[in-house]
Design a protein around this motif. Sequence first.
Motif, PDB file in Angstrom:
ATOM      1  N   UNK A 137       0.705  -1.402   0.120  1.00 49.53           N
ATOM      2  CA  UNK A 137      -0.059   0.034   0.066  1.00 49.53           C
ATOM      3  C   UNK A 137       0.890   1.176   0.051  1.00 49.53           C
ATOM      4  N   UNK A 138       1.649   1.296   0.960  1.00 51.63           N
ATOM      5  CA  UNK A 138       2.618   2.601   0.868  1.00 51.63           C
ATOM      6  C   UNK A 138       3.484   2.658  -0.467  1.00 51.63           C
ATOM      7  N   UNK A 139       3.949   1.563  -1.065  1.00 49.93           N
ATOM      8  CA  UNK A 139       4.599   1.472  -2.199  1.00 49.93           C
ATOM      9  C   UNK A 139       3.746   2.095  -3.271  1.00 49.93           C
ATOM     10  N   UNK A 140       2.602   1.681  -3.448  1.00 49.76           N
ATOM     11  CA  UNK A 140       1.526   2.116  -4.282  1.00 49.76           C
ATOM     12  C   UNK A 140       1.416   3.546  -4.190  1.00 49.76           C
ATOM     13  N   UNK A 141       1.102   4.177  -3.071  1.00 50.16           N
ATOM     14  CA  UNK A 141       1.115   5.656  -3.209  1.00 50.16           C
ATOM     15  C   UNK A 141       2.149   6.513  -3.115  1.00 50.16           C
ATOM     16  N   UNK A 142       3.365   5.679  -2.507  1.00 56.39           N
ATOM     17  CA  UNK A 142       4.533   6.321  -2.849  1.00 56.39           C
ATOM     18  C   UNK A 142       4.977   6.358  -4.407  1.00 56.39           C
ATOM     19  N   UNK A 143       4.669   5.504  -5.111  1.00 55.76           N
ATOM     20  CA  UNK A 143       4.918   5.770  -6.635  1.00 55.76           C
ATOM     21  C   UNK A 143       4.132   6.797  -7.204  1.00 55.76           C
ATOM     22  N   UNK A 144       2.823   6.740  -6.661  1.00 60.41           N
ATOM     23  CA  UNK A 144       1.823   7.915  -7.118  1.00 60.41           C
ATOM     24  C   UNK A 144       2.474   9.259  -6.826  1.00 60.41           C
ATOM     25  N   UNK A 145       3.060   9.440  -5.627  1.00 58.12           N
ATOM     26  CA  UNK A 145       3.794  10.511  -5.033  1.00 58.12           C
ATOM     27  C   UNK A 145       4.885  11.109  -5.714  1.00 58.12           C
ATOM     28  N   UNK A 146       5.676   9.944  -6.175  1.00 66.40           N
ATOM     29  CA  UNK A 146       6.931  10.104  -6.902  1.00 66.40           C
ATOM     30  C   UNK A 146       6.403  10.737  -8.356  1.00 66.40           C
ATOM     31  N   UNK A 147       5.282  10.425  -8.691  1.00 60.45           N
ATOM     32  CA  UNK A 147       4.972  10.746 -10.463  1.00 60.45           C
ATOM     33  C   UNK A 147       4.439  12.237 -10.052  1.00 60.45           C
ATOM     34  N   UNK A 148       3.730  12.624  -9.070  1.00 59.36           N
ATOM     35  CA  UNK A 148       3.155  13.819  -8.613  1.00 59.36           C
ATOM     36  C   UNK A 148       4.264  14.798  -8.821  1.00 59.36           C
ATOM     37  N   UNK A 149       5.468  14.168  -7.687  1.00 55.20           N
ATOM     38  CA  UNK A 149       6.379  15.182  -7.542  1.00 55.20           C
ATOM     39  C   UNK A 149       7.192  15.458  -8.842  1.00 55.20           C
ATOM     40  N   UNK A 150       7.534  14.367  -9.864  1.00 58.08           N
ATOM     41  CA  UNK A 150       7.989  14.889 -11.069  1.00 58.08           C
ATOM     42  C   UNK A 150       7.216  15.799 -12.006  1.00 58.08           C
ATOM     43  N   UNK A 151       5.968  15.798 -11.818  1.00 58.62           N
ATOM     44  CA  UNK A 151       5.080  16.824 -12.541  1.00 58.62           C
ATOM     45  C   UNK A 151       5.094  18.257 -11.791  1.00 58.62           C
ATOM     46  N   UNK A 152       4.973  18.183 -10.316  1.00 60.65           N
ATOM     47  CA  UNK A 152       4.987  19.418  -9.729  1.00 60.65           C
ATOM     48  C   UNK A 152       6.073  20.378  -9.605  1.00 60.65           C
ATOM     49  N   UNK A 153       7.348  19.811  -9.722  1.00 64.57           N
ATOM     50  CA  UNK A 153       8.577  20.330  -9.599  1.00 64.57           C
ATOM     51  C   UNK A 153       8.946  21.002 -10.856  1.00 64.57           C
ATOM     52  N   UNK A 154       8.164  20.773 -12.122  1.00 64.74           N
ATOM     53  CA  UNK A 154       8.183  21.414 -13.086  1.00 64.74           C
ATOM     54  C   UNK A 154       7.541  22.857 -12.986  1.00 64.74           C
ATOM     55  N   UNK A 155       6.659  22.927 -12.347  1.00 58.37           N
ATOM     56  CA  UNK A 155       5.980  24.369 -11.842  1.00 58.37           C
ATOM     57  C   UNK A 155       6.543  25.108 -10.724  1.00 58.37           C
ATOM     58  N   UNK A 156       7.089  24.478  -9.879  1.00 59.44           N
ATOM     59  CA  UNK A 156       7.994  25.120  -8.786  1.00 59.44           C
ATOM     60  C   UNK A 156       8.661  24.365  -7.934  1.00 59.44           C
ATOM     61  N   UNK A 157       9.505  24.782  -7.123  1.00 55.28           N
ATOM     62  CA  UNK A 157      10.351  23.650  -6.228  1.00 55.28           C
ATOM     63  C   UNK A 157       9.475  23.076  -5.080  1.00 55.28           C
ATOM     64  N   UNK A 158       9.540  21.674  -4.960  1.00 53.16           N
ATOM     65  CA  UNK A 158       8.573  20.899  -4.256  1.00 53.16           C
ATOM     66  C   UNK A 158       9.395  19.688  -3.771  1.00 53.16           C
ATOM     67  N   UNK A 159       9.184  19.393  -2.438  1.00 55.06           N
ATOM     68  CA  UNK A 159       9.749  18.235  -1.860  1.00 55.06           C
ATOM     69  C   UNK A 159       8.907  17.209  -2.049  1.00 55.06           C
ATOM     70  N   UNK A 160       9.547  16.015  -1.931  1.00 54.38           N
ATOM     71  CA  UNK A 160       8.983  14.529  -2.248  1.00 54.38           C
ATOM     72  C   UNK A 160       7.819  14.428  -0.868  1.00 54.38           C
ATOM     73  N   UNK A 161       8.293  14.860   0.389  1.00 55.68           N
ATOM     74  CA  UNK A 161       7.336  14.947   1.481  1.00 55.68           C
ATOM     75  C   UNK A 161       6.090  15.634   1.256  1.00 55.68           C
ATOM     76  N   UNK A 162       6.218  16.810   0.654  1.00 56.31           N
ATOM     77  CA  UNK A 162       5.104  17.669   0.283  1.00 56.31           C
ATOM     78  C   UNK A 162       4.064  17.022  -0.630  1.00 56.31           C
ATOM     79  N   UNK A 163       4.977  16.259  -1.662  1.00 53.25           N
ATOM     80  CA  UNK A 163       4.117  15.612  -2.681  1.00 53.25           C
ATOM     81  C   UNK A 163       3.379  14.589  -2.352  1.00 53.25           C
ATOM     82  N   UNK A 164       4.017  13.814  -1.421  1.00 55.66           N
ATOM     83  CA  UNK A 164       3.345  12.761  -0.723  1.00 55.66           C
ATOM     84  C   UNK A 164       2.328  13.072   0.069  1.00 55.66           C
TER      85      UNK A 164
END
Length: 355
Positions: free
Chosen positions: A75-102
Amino acid sequence: MITSKLQNYAQKPERTTHRGWLAVAGKLLVTALTLGLLWHSVFADAATAAAWRGLLASTLTGQGRTPVLLALALVPVNWGVEAWKWWRLARHLEPVSFRRSFRAVLVGLTLGFVTPNRVGDYAGRIIELKSRRLDALGAVFLGRFGQLVVTVLAGTTGLTYFLLTFYLQEFPATALGVVVAAVLVNAAVLLPLYRSRLLLAVLMAVPPLRQFHRFLAVMPTYPAKAIHTVLALSGLRYGVFCLQFGLLLQAYGAHAPLGPGAAAIAGTFLLKSLVPSLNALADVGVRELSATHLFGLLGEPVLPVLSASLSLWVLNIALPSATGLVFVLRLKLFRKKKVAPAKQQTLVETQAASL
Protein backbone atom coordinates in the motif's frame (compact mmCIF):
# COMPACT_ATOMS: atom_id res chain seq x y z
CA MET A 1 -14.04 60.47 8.23
CA ILE A 2 -11.09 59.69 10.50
CA THR A 3 -13.26 57.30 12.49
CA SER A 4 -14.38 55.58 9.29
CA LYS A 5 -10.79 54.98 8.17
CA LEU A 6 -9.82 53.62 11.55
CA GLN A 7 -12.80 51.26 11.50
CA ASN A 8 -11.97 49.97 8.01
CA TYR A 9 -8.36 49.42 9.03
CA ALA A 10 -9.39 47.54 12.17
CA GLN A 11 -11.90 45.31 10.40
CA LYS A 12 -9.33 43.50 8.23
CA PRO A 13 -8.37 40.95 10.91
CA GLU A 14 -12.09 40.17 11.39
CA ARG A 15 -12.46 39.17 7.75
CA THR A 16 -9.40 36.94 8.08
CA THR A 17 -10.92 35.33 11.18
CA HIS A 18 -14.17 34.78 9.30
CA ARG A 19 -12.32 33.03 6.48
CA GLY A 20 -10.48 30.96 9.04
CA TRP A 21 -13.76 29.74 10.48
CA LEU A 22 -14.92 28.83 6.97
CA ALA A 23 -11.74 26.81 6.43
CA VAL A 24 -12.23 24.95 9.72
CA ALA A 25 -15.87 24.26 8.86
CA GLY A 26 -14.89 22.95 5.43
CA LYS A 27 -12.26 20.61 6.86
CA LEU A 28 -14.69 19.30 9.48
CA LEU A 29 -17.27 18.69 6.75
CA VAL A 30 -14.77 16.69 4.69
CA THR A 31 -13.82 14.74 7.82
CA ALA A 32 -17.44 13.91 8.62
CA LEU A 33 -18.25 12.87 5.06
CA THR A 34 -15.14 10.71 4.80
CA LEU A 35 -15.72 8.95 8.10
CA GLY A 36 -19.40 8.46 7.23
CA LEU A 37 -18.60 6.88 3.88
CA LEU A 38 -15.88 4.73 5.42
CA TRP A 39 -18.28 3.46 8.08
CA HIS A 40 -21.02 2.84 5.53
CA SER A 41 -18.74 1.03 3.10
CA VAL A 42 -16.96 -1.17 5.65
CA PHE A 43 -19.56 -1.85 8.34
CA ALA A 44 -23.06 -0.99 7.10
CA ASP A 45 -22.99 -3.16 3.98
CA ALA A 46 -23.22 -6.85 4.87
CA ALA A 47 -21.11 -8.12 1.96
CA THR A 48 -18.30 -5.65 2.60
CA ALA A 49 -18.37 -6.32 6.34
CA ALA A 50 -18.17 -10.05 5.72
CA ALA A 51 -15.19 -9.61 3.39
CA TRP A 52 -13.47 -7.41 5.94
CA ARG A 53 -14.05 -9.94 8.72
CA GLY A 54 -12.76 -12.64 6.42
CA LEU A 55 -9.64 -10.65 5.72
CA LEU A 56 -8.93 -10.22 9.43
CA ALA A 57 -9.77 -13.84 10.18
CA SER A 58 -7.47 -15.15 7.46
CA THR A 59 -4.65 -12.98 8.78
CA LEU A 60 -5.10 -13.98 12.43
CA THR A 61 -5.62 -17.70 11.82
CA GLY A 62 -2.69 -18.02 9.42
CA GLN A 63 -4.69 -18.90 6.28
CA GLY A 64 -3.48 -16.53 3.61
CA ARG A 65 -1.55 -14.50 6.15
CA THR A 66 1.56 -14.03 4.04
CA PRO A 67 -0.22 -12.90 0.83
CA VAL A 68 -2.43 -10.48 2.78
CA LEU A 69 0.52 -9.00 4.65
CA LEU A 70 2.43 -8.62 1.38
CA ALA A 71 -0.55 -6.86 -0.19
CA LEU A 72 -0.78 -4.58 2.84
CA ALA A 73 2.96 -3.84 2.66
CA LEU A 74 2.52 -2.74 -0.95
CA VAL A 75 0.00 0.00 0.00
CA PRO A 76 2.66 2.61 0.86
CA VAL A 77 4.59 1.49 -2.22
CA ASN A 78 1.52 2.08 -4.35
CA TRP A 79 0.92 5.61 -3.11
CA GLY A 80 4.64 6.28 -2.88
CA VAL A 81 4.94 5.68 -6.61
CA GLU A 82 1.97 8.00 -7.19
CA ALA A 83 3.66 10.65 -5.00
CA TRP A 84 6.86 10.19 -7.01
CA LYS A 85 4.91 10.77 -10.20
CA TRP A 86 3.25 13.91 -8.81
CA TRP A 87 6.60 15.17 -7.51
CA ARG A 88 8.02 14.79 -11.03
CA LEU A 89 5.11 16.78 -12.46
CA ALA A 90 4.89 19.43 -9.72
CA ARG A 91 8.57 20.37 -9.68
CA HIS A 92 8.15 21.49 -13.29
CA LEU A 93 5.94 24.26 -11.84
CA GLU A 94 7.78 25.15 -8.62
CA PRO A 95 10.40 23.68 -6.24
CA VAL A 96 8.65 21.04 -4.17
CA SER A 97 9.87 18.27 -1.89
CA PHE A 98 8.88 14.63 -2.13
CA ARG A 99 7.41 14.88 1.37
CA ARG A 100 5.02 17.63 0.29
CA SER A 101 4.15 15.65 -2.82
CA PHE A 102 3.30 12.59 -0.75
CA ARG A 103 1.14 14.70 1.57
CA ALA A 104 -0.61 16.26 -1.42
CA VAL A 105 -1.44 12.81 -2.82
CA LEU A 106 -2.96 11.68 0.49
CA VAL A 107 -4.97 14.91 0.84
CA GLY A 108 -6.20 14.52 -2.74
CA LEU A 109 -7.15 10.91 -2.08
CA THR A 110 -9.21 11.93 0.96
CA LEU A 111 -10.94 14.81 -0.81
CA GLY A 112 -11.53 12.63 -3.86
CA PHE A 113 -13.21 10.03 -1.66
CA VAL A 114 -16.25 12.28 -1.19
CA THR A 115 -16.42 14.02 -4.60
CA PRO A 116 -17.85 12.91 -7.99
CA ASN A 117 -15.26 11.17 -10.17
CA ARG A 118 -12.70 12.05 -7.47
CA VAL A 119 -12.36 15.64 -8.64
CA GLY A 120 -11.28 16.47 -5.10
CA ASP A 121 -7.96 14.88 -6.03
CA TYR A 122 -7.23 18.01 -8.10
CA ALA A 123 -8.01 20.32 -5.18
CA GLY A 124 -5.93 18.31 -2.71
CA ARG A 125 -2.80 18.51 -4.84
CA ILE A 126 -3.25 22.12 -5.91
CA ILE A 127 -3.75 23.33 -2.33
CA GLU A 128 -0.26 22.10 -1.45
CA LEU A 129 1.34 24.31 -4.12
CA LYS A 130 2.31 27.92 -3.45
CA SER A 131 2.06 29.26 -6.99
CA ARG A 132 0.89 28.45 -10.55
CA ARG A 133 -2.17 26.67 -9.27
CA LEU A 134 -3.98 27.12 -12.58
CA ASP A 135 -1.17 25.28 -14.38
CA ALA A 136 -1.32 22.62 -11.65
CA LEU A 137 -4.71 21.56 -13.02
CA GLY A 138 -3.02 20.54 -16.25
CA ALA A 139 -0.26 18.78 -14.33
CA VAL A 140 -2.76 16.71 -12.33
CA PHE A 141 -4.66 15.88 -15.52
CA LEU A 142 -1.44 14.78 -17.20
CA GLY A 143 -0.63 12.41 -14.35
CA ARG A 144 -4.11 10.93 -14.30
CA PHE A 145 -4.19 10.63 -18.07
CA GLY A 146 -0.89 8.76 -18.02
CA GLN A 147 -2.42 6.29 -15.56
CA LEU A 148 -5.46 5.95 -17.81
CA VAL A 149 -3.24 5.23 -20.81
CA VAL A 150 -1.59 2.31 -19.01
CA THR A 151 -4.99 1.05 -17.86
CA VAL A 152 -6.35 1.18 -21.42
CA LEU A 153 -3.28 -0.51 -22.94
CA ALA A 154 -3.41 -3.41 -20.49
CA GLY A 155 -7.20 -3.53 -20.22
CA THR A 156 -7.90 -3.70 -23.94
CA THR A 157 -5.41 -6.57 -24.18
CA GLY A 158 -7.17 -8.40 -21.36
CA LEU A 159 -10.68 -7.85 -22.71
CA THR A 160 -9.57 -8.82 -26.22
CA TYR A 161 -8.33 -12.12 -24.80
CA PHE A 162 -11.74 -12.84 -23.27
CA LEU A 163 -13.63 -11.81 -26.40
CA LEU A 164 -11.48 -14.00 -28.64
CA THR A 165 -11.48 -16.95 -26.23
CA PHE A 166 -15.09 -17.06 -25.04
CA TYR A 167 -17.24 -15.16 -27.52
CA LEU A 168 -15.70 -14.89 -31.00
CA GLN A 169 -14.11 -18.26 -31.71
CA GLU A 170 -16.63 -18.96 -34.46
CA PHE A 171 -16.49 -15.45 -35.92
CA PRO A 172 -12.95 -14.89 -37.28
CA ALA A 173 -13.85 -11.73 -39.20
CA THR A 174 -15.36 -10.14 -36.11
CA ALA A 175 -12.37 -11.25 -34.05
CA LEU A 176 -10.02 -9.53 -36.52
CA GLY A 177 -12.14 -6.38 -36.27
CA VAL A 178 -11.87 -6.45 -32.49
CA VAL A 179 -8.07 -6.72 -32.66
CA VAL A 180 -7.86 -3.81 -35.11
CA ALA A 181 -10.21 -1.75 -32.92
CA ALA A 182 -8.07 -2.44 -29.85
CA VAL A 183 -4.93 -1.27 -31.70
CA LEU A 184 -6.69 1.92 -32.85
CA VAL A 185 -7.97 2.66 -29.35
CA ASN A 186 -4.48 2.27 -27.91
CA ALA A 187 -3.04 4.59 -30.55
CA ALA A 188 -5.82 7.11 -29.88
CA VAL A 189 -5.04 7.32 -26.15
CA LEU A 190 -1.27 7.45 -26.65
CA LEU A 191 -1.36 10.27 -29.19
CA PRO A 192 -2.65 13.06 -26.86
CA LEU A 193 -0.05 12.08 -24.26
CA TYR A 194 2.87 12.83 -26.57
CA ARG A 195 1.13 15.32 -28.87
CA SER A 196 -0.78 17.40 -26.36
CA ARG A 197 -0.93 20.35 -28.79
CA LEU A 198 -3.34 18.31 -30.88
CA LEU A 199 -5.52 17.88 -27.80
CA LEU A 200 -5.48 21.63 -27.20
CA ALA A 201 -6.35 22.25 -30.85
CA VAL A 202 -9.35 19.95 -30.53
CA LEU A 203 -10.48 21.81 -27.41
CA MET A 204 -10.31 25.12 -29.25
CA ALA A 205 -12.22 23.69 -32.22
CA VAL A 206 -15.16 22.61 -30.05
CA PRO A 207 -16.84 25.71 -28.52
CA PRO A 208 -18.17 24.00 -25.34
CA LEU A 209 -14.66 22.71 -24.58
CA ARG A 210 -12.73 25.95 -25.12
CA GLN A 211 -13.01 26.84 -21.45
CA PHE A 212 -10.71 23.91 -20.60
CA HIS A 213 -7.91 25.11 -22.89
CA ARG A 214 -6.38 27.45 -20.31
CA PHE A 215 -6.29 24.69 -17.70
CA LEU A 216 -4.39 22.27 -19.95
CA ALA A 217 -2.13 24.80 -21.68
CA VAL A 218 0.80 23.73 -19.50
CA MET A 219 0.88 20.19 -20.95
CA PRO A 220 3.00 20.96 -24.04
CA THR A 221 5.67 22.51 -21.81
CA TYR A 222 6.60 19.10 -20.40
CA PRO A 223 9.52 17.54 -22.33
CA ALA A 224 9.31 14.06 -23.79
CA LYS A 225 11.64 12.76 -21.06
CA ALA A 226 9.14 13.82 -18.39
CA ILE A 227 6.31 12.11 -20.29
CA HIS A 228 8.39 8.93 -20.46
CA THR A 229 8.89 9.11 -16.70
CA VAL A 230 5.19 9.67 -16.03
CA LEU A 231 4.24 6.73 -18.24
CA ALA A 232 6.87 4.47 -16.62
CA LEU A 233 5.73 5.37 -13.10
CA SER A 234 2.11 4.83 -14.13
CA GLY A 235 3.06 1.39 -15.40
CA LEU A 236 4.92 0.62 -12.18
CA ARG A 237 1.94 1.65 -10.07
CA TYR A 238 -0.37 -0.41 -12.27
CA GLY A 239 1.89 -3.40 -11.72
CA VAL A 240 1.66 -2.89 -7.94
CA PHE A 241 -2.15 -2.83 -8.17
CA CYS A 242 -2.18 -6.05 -10.17
CA LEU A 243 0.25 -7.76 -7.80
CA GLN A 244 -1.90 -6.78 -4.80
CA PHE A 245 -5.01 -8.15 -6.49
CA GLY A 246 -3.22 -11.38 -7.33
CA LEU A 247 -1.97 -11.78 -3.75
CA LEU A 248 -5.46 -11.23 -2.31
CA LEU A 249 -6.97 -13.71 -4.78
CA GLN A 250 -4.42 -16.27 -3.61
CA ALA A 251 -5.17 -15.47 0.03
CA TYR A 252 -8.89 -16.13 -0.47
CA GLY A 253 -8.38 -19.35 -2.41
CA ALA A 254 -8.79 -18.32 -6.06
CA HIS A 255 -6.40 -20.20 -8.34
CA ALA A 256 -6.78 -18.82 -11.87
CA PRO A 257 -3.90 -19.49 -14.31
CA LEU A 258 -1.35 -16.68 -14.44
CA GLY A 259 -2.03 -15.44 -17.98
CA PRO A 260 -5.85 -15.55 -17.95
CA GLY A 261 -5.88 -14.28 -14.37
CA ALA A 262 -3.77 -11.26 -15.36
CA ALA A 263 -6.14 -10.63 -18.29
CA ALA A 264 -9.11 -10.73 -15.92
CA ILE A 265 -7.45 -8.26 -13.54
CA ALA A 266 -6.59 -5.90 -16.41
CA GLY A 267 -10.11 -6.11 -17.79
CA THR A 268 -11.57 -5.42 -14.36
CA PHE A 269 -9.47 -2.27 -13.90
CA LEU A 270 -10.42 -1.01 -17.37
CA LEU A 271 -14.15 -1.52 -16.91
CA LYS A 272 -14.00 0.22 -13.54
CA SER A 273 -12.15 3.19 -15.08
CA LEU A 274 -14.64 3.60 -17.92
CA VAL A 275 -17.69 3.92 -15.65
CA PRO A 276 -18.14 7.36 -14.01
CA SER A 277 -18.79 7.24 -10.28
CA LEU A 278 -20.36 9.55 -7.72
CA ASN A 279 -17.54 8.89 -5.23
CA ALA A 280 -14.97 6.27 -4.29
CA LEU A 281 -17.68 4.18 -2.65
CA ALA A 282 -19.49 3.77 -5.98
CA ASP A 283 -16.35 2.16 -7.48
CA VAL A 284 -16.91 -0.85 -5.27
CA GLY A 285 -19.92 -2.20 -7.14
CA VAL A 286 -18.38 -1.63 -10.58
CA ARG A 287 -15.16 -3.43 -9.70
CA GLU A 288 -16.90 -6.36 -8.05
CA LEU A 289 -19.33 -6.86 -10.94
CA SER A 290 -16.51 -6.81 -13.48
CA ALA A 291 -14.22 -9.07 -11.46
CA THR A 292 -16.83 -11.72 -10.66
CA HIS A 293 -17.93 -11.90 -14.31
CA LEU A 294 -14.46 -12.18 -15.83
CA PHE A 295 -13.12 -14.61 -13.24
CA GLY A 296 -16.40 -16.53 -13.50
CA LEU A 297 -15.53 -17.21 -17.14
CA LEU A 298 -12.33 -18.82 -15.83
CA GLY A 299 -14.33 -21.06 -13.51
CA GLU A 300 -13.52 -19.22 -10.29
CA PRO A 301 -16.22 -19.07 -7.57
CA VAL A 302 -17.76 -15.72 -6.74
CA LEU A 303 -16.94 -15.44 -3.03
CA PRO A 304 -13.10 -15.55 -3.21
CA VAL A 305 -13.08 -13.05 -6.09
CA LEU A 306 -15.58 -10.78 -4.36
CA SER A 307 -13.63 -10.87 -1.10
CA ALA A 308 -10.32 -10.14 -2.84
CA SER A 309 -11.77 -7.23 -4.79
CA LEU A 310 -13.39 -5.66 -1.73
CA SER A 311 -10.21 -6.11 0.29
CA LEU A 312 -8.21 -4.44 -2.48
CA TRP A 313 -10.52 -1.41 -2.22
CA VAL A 314 -10.25 -1.31 1.57
CA LEU A 315 -6.45 -1.51 1.52
CA ASN A 316 -5.79 0.98 -1.28
CA ILE A 317 -8.65 3.49 -0.91
CA ALA A 318 -10.36 3.29 2.49
CA LEU A 319 -7.29 3.06 4.74
CA PRO A 320 -5.22 5.73 2.92
CA SER A 321 -8.28 8.02 2.83
CA ALA A 322 -8.57 7.73 6.60
CA THR A 323 -4.84 8.47 6.92
CA GLY A 324 -5.22 11.53 4.72
CA LEU A 325 -7.70 13.02 7.19
CA VAL A 326 -4.74 13.89 9.43
CA PHE A 327 -3.34 16.15 6.72
CA VAL A 328 -6.73 17.55 5.71
CA LEU A 329 -7.31 18.86 9.23
CA ARG A 330 -3.93 20.61 9.12
CA LEU A 331 -4.46 22.30 5.77
CA LYS A 332 -4.00 26.05 5.52
CA LEU A 333 -6.53 26.91 2.85
CA PHE A 334 -6.08 30.65 3.24
CA ARG A 335 -2.43 31.59 3.49
CA LYS A 336 -1.78 34.91 5.20
CA LYS A 337 0.78 37.14 3.59
CA LYS A 338 3.45 37.90 6.13
CA VAL A 339 4.48 41.53 6.32
CA ALA A 340 8.03 42.34 7.37
CA PRO A 341 8.33 44.44 10.60
CA ALA A 342 9.94 47.40 8.77
CA LYS A 343 7.31 47.31 6.05
CA GLN A 344 4.57 47.03 8.64
CA GLN A 345 5.94 50.07 10.51
CA THR A 346 6.02 52.08 7.27
CA LEU A 347 2.42 51.05 6.58
CA VAL A 348 1.33 52.27 10.03
CA GLU A 349 3.15 55.59 9.57
CA THR A 350 1.52 56.05 6.16
CA GLN A 351 -1.91 55.40 7.62
CA ALA A 352 -1.26 57.87 10.45
CA ALA A 353 -0.06 60.55 8.05
CA SER A 354 -3.17 60.23 5.92
CA LEU A 355 -5.51 60.79 8.89
